[in-house]
Design an enzyme around this catalytic site. Structure first.
Site, PDB file in Angstrom:
ATOM      1  N   PRO A  99       0.854  -1.195   0.000  1.00 55.52           N
ATOM      2  CA  PRO A  99       0.000   0.000   0.000  1.00 55.52           C
ATOM      3  C   PRO A  99       0.889   1.245   0.000  1.00 55.52           C
ATOM      4  O   PRO A  99       2.118   1.128   0.041  1.00 55.52           O
ATOM      5  CB  PRO A  99      -0.703  -0.109   1.360  1.00 55.52           C
ATOM      6  CG  PRO A  99       0.341  -0.710   2.258  1.00 55.52           C
ATOM      7  CD  PRO A  99       1.162  -1.648   1.375  1.00 55.52           C
ATOM      8  N   ALA A 141      -4.684   4.859   4.105  1.00 52.42           N
ATOM      9  CA  ALA A 141      -4.027   3.805   3.322  1.00 52.42           C
ATOM     10  C   ALA A 141      -5.036   2.932   2.604  1.00 52.42           C
ATOM     11  O   ALA A 141      -6.209   2.900   2.965  1.00 52.42           O
ATOM     12  CB  ALA A 141      -3.163   2.947   4.233  1.00 52.42           C
ATOM     13  N   ASN A 142      -4.574   2.224   1.584  1.00 56.22           N
ATOM     14  CA  ASN A 142      -5.353   1.168   0.957  1.00 56.22           C
ATOM     15  C   ASN A 142      -5.018  -0.154   1.643  1.00 56.22           C
ATOM     16  O   ASN A 142      -3.943  -0.307   2.225  1.00 56.22           O
ATOM     17  CB  ASN A 142      -4.975   1.037  -0.517  1.00 56.22           C
ATOM     18  CG  ASN A 142      -5.687   2.041  -1.386  1.00 56.22           C
ATOM     19  OD1 ASN A 142      -6.202   3.043  -0.914  1.00 56.22           O
ATOM     20  ND2 ASN A 142      -5.709   1.773  -2.671  1.00 56.22           N
ATOM     21  N   ARG A 143      -5.893  -1.106   1.493  1.00 53.54           N
ATOM     22  CA  ARG A 143      -5.656  -2.436   2.034  1.00 53.54           C
ATOM     23  C   ARG A 143      -4.777  -3.220   1.062  1.00 53.54           C
ATOM     24  O   ARG A 143      -5.146  -3.404  -0.091  1.00 53.54           O
ATOM     25  CB  ARG A 143      -7.004  -3.123   2.176  1.00 53.54           C
ATOM     26  CG  ARG A 143      -7.038  -4.269   3.122  1.00 53.54           C
ATOM     27  CD  ARG A 143      -8.375  -4.957   3.047  1.00 53.54           C
ATOM     28  NE  ARG A 143      -9.438  -4.268   3.776  1.00 53.54           N
ATOM     29  CZ  ARG A 143      -9.543  -4.242   5.100  1.00 53.54           C
ATOM     30  NH1 ARG A 143      -8.652  -4.837   5.864  1.00 53.54           N
ATOM     31  NH2 ARG A 143     -10.547  -3.633   5.684  1.00 53.54           N
ATOM     32  N   SER A 144      -3.623  -3.630   1.515  1.00 49.28           N
ATOM     33  CA  SER A 144      -2.733  -4.444   0.673  1.00 49.28           C
ATOM     34  C   SER A 144      -1.680  -5.102   1.539  1.00 49.28           C
ATOM     35  O   SER A 144      -1.011  -4.429   2.323  1.00 49.28           O
ATOM     36  CB  SER A 144      -2.046  -3.567  -0.382  1.00 49.28           C
ATOM     37  OG  SER A 144      -1.011  -4.285  -1.030  1.00 49.28           O
TER      38      SER A 144
END
Ligand code: C5P
Length: 219
Positions: free
Chosen positions: A17, A29-32
């Site tokens: 992310p 944040a993005n989920r990664s």
């Protein structure tokens, strides 16, 4: 040569992310998990490539033989990617945040009794589209597209819109986030290959052998 088909090639991979700071203790944040990108970097190195992995914040070990550059924000990732070029192939797997807080506060925002603060967002650079349009564009440029519906259809559109060669359409409607398995389809010019659900490692191995085929066929 046979088992190191990417020998002499430079492969750039982005993974994980990005974290977009709000203040010294908070971020968006993005989920990664970074697992799919790291598996691709590992597979490319195993195939003999020189690999640069530009990574957002993740809890993963650096794969053997991979040159890892750690970044936090999308803007930092964009700079690190540009600095890593030229590359023969680039696989942009990172889940880059589309927006960042417009105003970074260098003091921690206080929790007040009154209303919570409003976050004003601004757009982040599209790293993939920028590289696609740049003079340093790698010969083979591959994007990922996480979709929950009309996966292939949306990925086809994205391939054109972004100016990339291939899109790995990632069906994230199931349980793939953070897991070991993945469901992807490979969107090439004029055709789509439907891949069965398989481990992220197997996706990586298969994608890297496609990359090797393409890069060696073009010589
Ligand atoms: O438009 P979307 O975010 O769905 O596109 C996903 C692809 O674009 C991924 O390959 C991702 O790594 C890349 N990307 C990027 N920079 C952004 C947003 C997405 O490189 N700011």
């Amino acid at each position: 040569i046979e088992h190191r088909p990417l020998y002499g090639k430079h492969v750039l991979v982005t993974a994980g992310p990005t974290h977009e700071p709000i203040d010294p203790v908070r971020y968006l944040a993005n989920r990664s998990s970074g697992k799919q990108g790291y598996a691709i970097a590992a597979a490319a190195a195993a195939a003999g490539a020189r690999v640069t992995l530009v990574s957002g914040p993740v809890n993963l070990r650096t794969p053997l033989g991979v040159d890892r550059i750690d970044v936090e924000s999308a803007e930092d990732m964009a700079k690190a990617v540009k600095a890593a070029l030229p590359a023969d192939a680039a696989v942009m797997v990172a889940a880059v945040a589309d927006w960042r807080p417009r105003d970074y506060r260098d003091e921690k925002l206080k929790k007040r009794a009154s209303a919570p603060p409003a976050l004003i967002l601004t757009e982040n650079p599209d790293i993939l589209a920028t590289i696609a349009a740049s003079p340093q564009r790698p010969d083979l440029l591959i994007g990922f597209a996480a979709e929950t519906q009309n996966v292939i259809e949306n990925a086809r559109k994205k391939r054109k819109a972004k100016g990339v060669d291939w899109i790995v359409a990632n069906d994230v409607s199931g349980d793939v986030m953070g897991g070991e398995d993945n469901q992807v389809h490979l969107i090439l010019e004029g055709k789509a290959e439907e891949w069965k659900p398989m481990s992220k490692q197997d996706v990586a191995t298969r994608l890297v052998s496609k990359i090797a085929e393409k890069l060696t066929a073009d010589v």
